[in-house]
Design an enzyme around this catalytic site. Sequence first.
Site, short mmCIF file in Angstrom:
data_model
loop_
_atom_site.label_atom_id
_atom_site.label_comp_id
_atom_site.label_asym_id
_atom_site.label_seq_id
_atom_site.Cartn_x
_atom_site.Cartn_y
_atom_site.Cartn_z
N HIS B 265 0.83 -1.21 0.00
CA HIS B 265 0.00 0.00 0.00
C HIS B 265 0.86 1.25 0.00
O HIS B 265 1.90 1.31 0.64
CB HIS B 265 -1.05 0.01 1.11
CG HIS B 265 -0.53 0.03 2.50
ND1 HIS B 265 -0.17 1.20 3.15
CD2 HIS B 265 -0.30 -0.96 3.39
CE1 HIS B 265 0.23 0.92 4.37
NE2 HIS B 265 0.18 -0.38 4.56
N ASP B 277 6.02 0.63 6.63
CA ASP B 277 4.57 0.49 6.44
C ASP B 277 4.08 1.62 5.56
O ASP B 277 3.52 2.58 6.04
CB ASP B 277 3.91 0.51 7.82
CG ASP B 277 2.44 0.12 7.79
OD1 ASP B 277 1.98 -0.41 6.77
OD2 ASP B 277 1.76 0.37 8.80
N GLU B 310 -5.10 2.20 2.53
CA GLU B 310 -5.20 0.95 3.30
C GLU B 310 -5.41 1.22 4.78
O GLU B 310 -6.28 0.63 5.42
CB GLU B 310 -3.91 0.13 3.10
CG GLU B 310 -3.97 -1.27 3.72
CD GLU B 310 -3.47 -1.36 5.16
OE1 GLU B 310 -3.65 -2.42 5.80
OE2 GLU B 310 -2.92 -0.36 5.67
N ASP B 336 3.32 -6.34 3.23
CA ASP B 336 2.89 -5.24 4.12
C ASP B 336 3.25 -5.58 5.56
O ASP B 336 2.42 -5.50 6.46
CB ASP B 336 1.39 -4.99 3.96
CG ASP B 336 0.91 -3.83 4.82
OD1 ASP B 336 1.75 -2.99 5.21
OD2 ASP B 336 -0.32 -3.76 5.11
N HIS B 407 3.08 2.38 12.88
CA HIS B 407 2.13 3.49 13.10
C HIS B 407 2.67 4.55 14.05
O HIS B 407 1.89 5.29 14.65
CB HIS B 407 0.78 2.97 13.63
CG HIS B 407 0.04 2.11 12.67
ND1 HIS B 407 -1.23 1.62 12.94
CD2 HIS B 407 0.36 1.63 11.44
CE1 HIS B 407 -1.64 0.88 11.93
NE2 HIS B 407 -0.69 0.87 11.00
#
Lengths: 451, 451
Positions: B265, B277, B310, B336, B407
């Site tokens: 993504h 990521d 995503e 991913d 994240h």
Amino acid sequence: MILLAAFLSTSTIATGQTAEIRDAALQDDVAWDITEGLTTEVGQRLAGTEAEARARDWATAKLKSLGFANVRVEPFDMPVWVRGAESAEIVSPFPQKLVLAALGNSAATPDAGITAEVIGFDGIEALKAAPDASVRGKIVFVTHAMNSTQDGSSYGAFGIVRRQGPSIASRKGAAAIVIRSIGTDHHRNPHTGVQMWAEGTTPIPAAALSVPDAEQLQRILKRGKPVTMKLVLTPKNIGTRQSGNVIAEVPGRDPKAGIALVGCHLDSWDLGTGAIDDAAGCGIVAAAAKQVMDAGRPLRTIRVVWFGAEEVGLFGGFAYRDRHKSEKHALLAESDFGADRIWKIESKVAPAALPLVATLATRLQPLGIGLGGNEAHGGSDIGPLAATGVPVIALNQDGSRYFDLHHTPDDTLDKIDPAQLRQNVAAYATMLSVLANDTTDLGPVTVQPEG
Amino acid sequence: MILLAAFLSTSTIATGQTAEIRDAALQDDVAWDITEGLTTEVGQRLAGTEAEARARDWATAKLKSLGFANVRVEPFDMPVWVRGAESAEIVSPFPQKLVLAALGNSAATPDAGITAEVIGFDGIEALKAAPDASVRGKIVFVTHAMNSTQDGSSYGAFGIVRRQGPSIASRKGAAAIVIRSIGTDHHRNPHTGVQMWAEGTTPIPAAALSVPDAEQLQRILKRGKPVTMKLVLTPKNIGTRQSGNVIAEVPGRDPKAGIALVGCHLDSWDLGTGAIDDAAGCGIVAAAAKQVMDAGRPLRTIRVVWFGAEEVGLFGGFAYRDRHKSEKHALLAESDFGADRIWKIESKVAPAALPLVATLATRLQPLGIGLGGNEAHGGSDIGPLAATGVPVIALNQDGSRYFDLHHTPDDTLDKIDPAQLRQNVAAYATMLSVLANDTTDLGPVTVQPEG
């Protein structure tokens, strides 16, 4: 080996008692209790602020509860600088935010920030060599190649970028300066730290990018296009406020034997909770003094000093020296390098006292500690008094990961390893057990004039 | 061992050519070039924003320059949520700031924030069990005990705190919820992530504390005094915006053989630069497809899909399925999960195709990759199409440190190990070399109804 044996002191130190104190210290919970309590119940303790005042209240209550004598605060005044808003972004060619933190004594930008072209340098020498015209009106960026070292020596070598970079950039007419953090990690946590404006320079906005952000800026600059940055920094000088040193004692049996001073600093930078820098140091020296106190009254007075306002300019260290320099100090030691395993003892004592240091080193060997040289620095707060010729003992923590955390938001309790913390307490307790129960003069030390 | 031998496919895959492609891929620079370029020249790429649009422009230019055919963007619309100001502080009993980040779809507090008592829970079950009256009007804090796992399975187990906690807290009348980040590090970098409000629940402010801050709050709560927190979160829903999937192809010799889809993504969360990521994933699949393309036209068409949007709800994955579900897809694979070493291949194929998977596994063994089971999940973007019965091949990265970074602001280029990245490219190139040059049907896969 023959040489070492010849140096061994013949003083009648109670070897058995020292070993008992060391072994008890390896079970110590006091250092953890202090480190956990100070970082949890106070948190950050920026010098001269209300938070540092709360830390002094916390400290006096704790030191009294541990049974120390003469627990007191010795206040002093100091100028206070506080952080404001801080943000940075690349405006072009690749718009994105960067993470940074103002350096101590940074000037402020206007609230709306400044926008200027960035000029990059690979180190302080490259900045010095740049023509003023190439720097004027720009945001200077200085990077460097600091790596982790066990003895922390890379901080001295590369910290020059923080200490001198802002003044040099200001002299050349830069609009602002951002440096690669003086740190060895790769996290988005900038390393703040103090810098003092050189005489005659005008303060400009000065900040440290986190290491990943500094590397990002380097990559962007290497594309060869003009790079424009917007910078917002709104720190303030809020004038004179009060700080103070917190002192506690274990009174000695022989008042003429002088004071064995063990120190740390109570204040912290404002980004983390000051666990490695330096709540743990305060825990270590107080816990060690208590271990010796609990084993019986020592010959020398042990004085525990939790210095105030270290980070922002050693105000506590200078205030202590000015107030106490006429007292006889037998030795100075300070724990201000985290709480990872102590690996080496160093000294700065008169040559005649080296056999006693060698004896102490043999007592420390079971803790995995080796003997270093006789040119110890020992700690920043004790520096002003050490500069008057007072002997210094340094118990050196392993600094391999210290500058991953130093002066960052990441300096928090979870970085303290309880087992290594106890080894620290045992080393300090061993040192105090030997040196506070022996009246051999460790000094005077010949002081070298500053080079 | 006899069993395995019996399963070995008799298909005539060009073993020598696959080994050549694998060895060439171990020298690959394309994956690094993409990862470095996307994270440096675009940076964060939050779905539906102008930054993600810049990423699509960057992506199409890059994929064309690499020589792929049919490079295009397939746009779709989506609702967009953007972060605002965010701060938290303990007001009493121990005043201090905490570091947090809003979770996706969090409601906003007033600009001046809310101040309320904190009630803590050790996990989602404890929150569920709490009487509504004990929670009403309070700021709920939920912690958990997530640890690192090689296969990433702890994310499923503990991620429930993020996915369900906010809706449960809202239903009970909480003023807000803060959770311990769904992460395995100890840095002051909170882990954001999406959560969807359960039907009938009212959005409330919802955020994740960094792990050290969550542990700090736990320690403060354990003191047993009422804890008051001030919370400021001002995210916004800015309405419908455009995102898109970026597609590139290596046309196959046999149109009837179906498409071998390799995906990643393109969007990222907004705190870091989305290196693990998922810029690295895009680098891996494109570099692998290029390695196979450079070795000669494959039988099946290889389709590289860099999915949009995503992170915030698989909008790209659903849009792709809706647009392309009538085409014949021979297999789906998605990278991913960072770029650490691939350690295991798993599949979800028809039983008759397992010998081919076993053959592929033997080709992957020189890369240190073992063979797992036939229940692969494979990746979130390919999930909607996989749910229709399309076969999946999963090349599983080592996830041991993935959730240290996931994240967070710390998801930056320096976390990518170029050597491990190349091993990833080699594994994907090997897989494509085998499966895009063999027309054995891998499906249909029997799809289990959702439990």
